[in-house]
Design a protein around this motif. Sequence first.
Motif, short mmCIF file in Angstrom:
data_model
loop_
_atom_site.label_atom_id
_atom_site.label_comp_id
_atom_site.label_asym_id
_atom_site.label_seq_id
_atom_site.Cartn_x
_atom_site.Cartn_y
_atom_site.Cartn_z
N CYS A 79 0.82 -1.22 0.00
CA CYS A 79 0.00 0.00 0.00
C CYS A 79 0.85 1.26 0.00
N LEU A 121 -7.29 -5.70 0.50
CA LEU A 121 -6.76 -4.88 1.59
C LEU A 121 -5.74 -3.87 1.08
N LYS A 125 -5.75 -2.20 -1.69
CA LYS A 125 -6.47 -1.03 -2.23
C LYS A 125 -7.01 -0.16 -1.10
N MET A 126 -7.67 -0.77 -0.12
CA MET A 126 -8.21 0.02 0.99
C MET A 126 -7.11 0.68 1.80
N GLU A 158 -5.58 3.83 0.00
CA GLU A 158 -6.50 4.96 0.05
C GLU A 158 -6.47 5.64 1.42
N VAL A 159 -6.30 4.85 2.49
CA VAL A 159 -6.14 5.44 3.82
C VAL A 159 -4.83 6.22 3.90
N ASN A 195 -7.01 2.20 11.33
CA ASN A 195 -7.88 1.90 10.19
C ASN A 195 -7.46 0.62 9.48
N TYR A 210 -10.02 -2.49 8.92
CA TYR A 210 -10.27 -3.12 7.63
C TYR A 210 -9.90 -4.60 7.64
N ARG A 265 -12.31 -7.66 6.83
CA ARG A 265 -11.97 -8.65 5.80
C ARG A 265 -12.00 -10.06 6.36
#
Length: 322
Positions: A142, A201, A203-204, A207-208, A242, A246, A250
């Motif tokens: 990420c 995960l 991708k999420m 973005e965080v 966060n 997530y 998940r």
Amino acid sequence: MTIAHPPVQLSAEGRIAERHWQEMLFKRRLYTWGGAVALMAVLAASLWFANETNAGKFFDRLPHFFDFIGDLIPRDGFEIWRAMFDLPSPYADGSLKFDYPEGRHYIAGSFYIPEYVYKMLETINIALVATLIGFAFGFVLCFLAASNLTTRRWLRFFVRRFMEILRAFPEIVIAGFFLAILSLGPIPAIIAVAIHTIGALGKMFFEVVENADMRPEEGLRAAGGNWVERVWFGIVPQVMPNFLSYALLRFEINVRASTIIGAVGGGGIGESLRLSISQGHEAKTLAIIILLFATIVAVDQLSAHLRKRIVGNQAFAFGGGE
């Protein structure tokens, strides 16, 4: 006695606005009714296609829909519990008589775990291991995909496309591929769920990261910190709550996915459910459904509680709480 009010006289601008509002209202109603008609037409066409070509005479079998539900009614009130906890059946046909496995479902050589409880634990274990693997790889990827941390566009592009490929295929499709290579069992299920979890995960997570406060990172940059130090000390403390939230969410999804994969040979409770349905063991089917429902509810409630505690504590730590 009622007082008659004179009609309201609209100005030229008011009449234009009123006419515009009426036109918008007409278009909205037209689109609503048109969409409803189109939806009904597509639904009717889909049912016709399913009946004629795809599902083996859908409408012909529809009257028998409740036959299977009627067959699930147990013969007595304790039949489901006998099936769930491996208790022998009192009936002459022996339909609920179990063969106790030797050693496989025992703890410390004496504590026996019922078959379906053991299978449910196996499903949870598949989901948990896959979630941990997905969390670890998603955590690393990420930061490379976040535009506020990685200035090389080609690297961001490659990492993002890679994660899109990982989550492009459903878990059951990936599991079918690995089941054909690695044979039946929980290992292909873990790999399949983990691959999809990495993409989801990742991708999420990025973005965080892109919405994180960059002031700590800028301070570390000014102090001479390298990229790893800036990420670890400036970004990770902000985004970790966060991330954990997530990951717990998940995990809930992966428990359900592991159950579905088990039905196609990935082990766990899904395999037992498929066998009980195919063999016509109604009490066993109901026992598995009840156990599965109770487990999913418990996992959802525990996960929601932990997410609330994690995010709430983080908000208080950074001044967001009272």
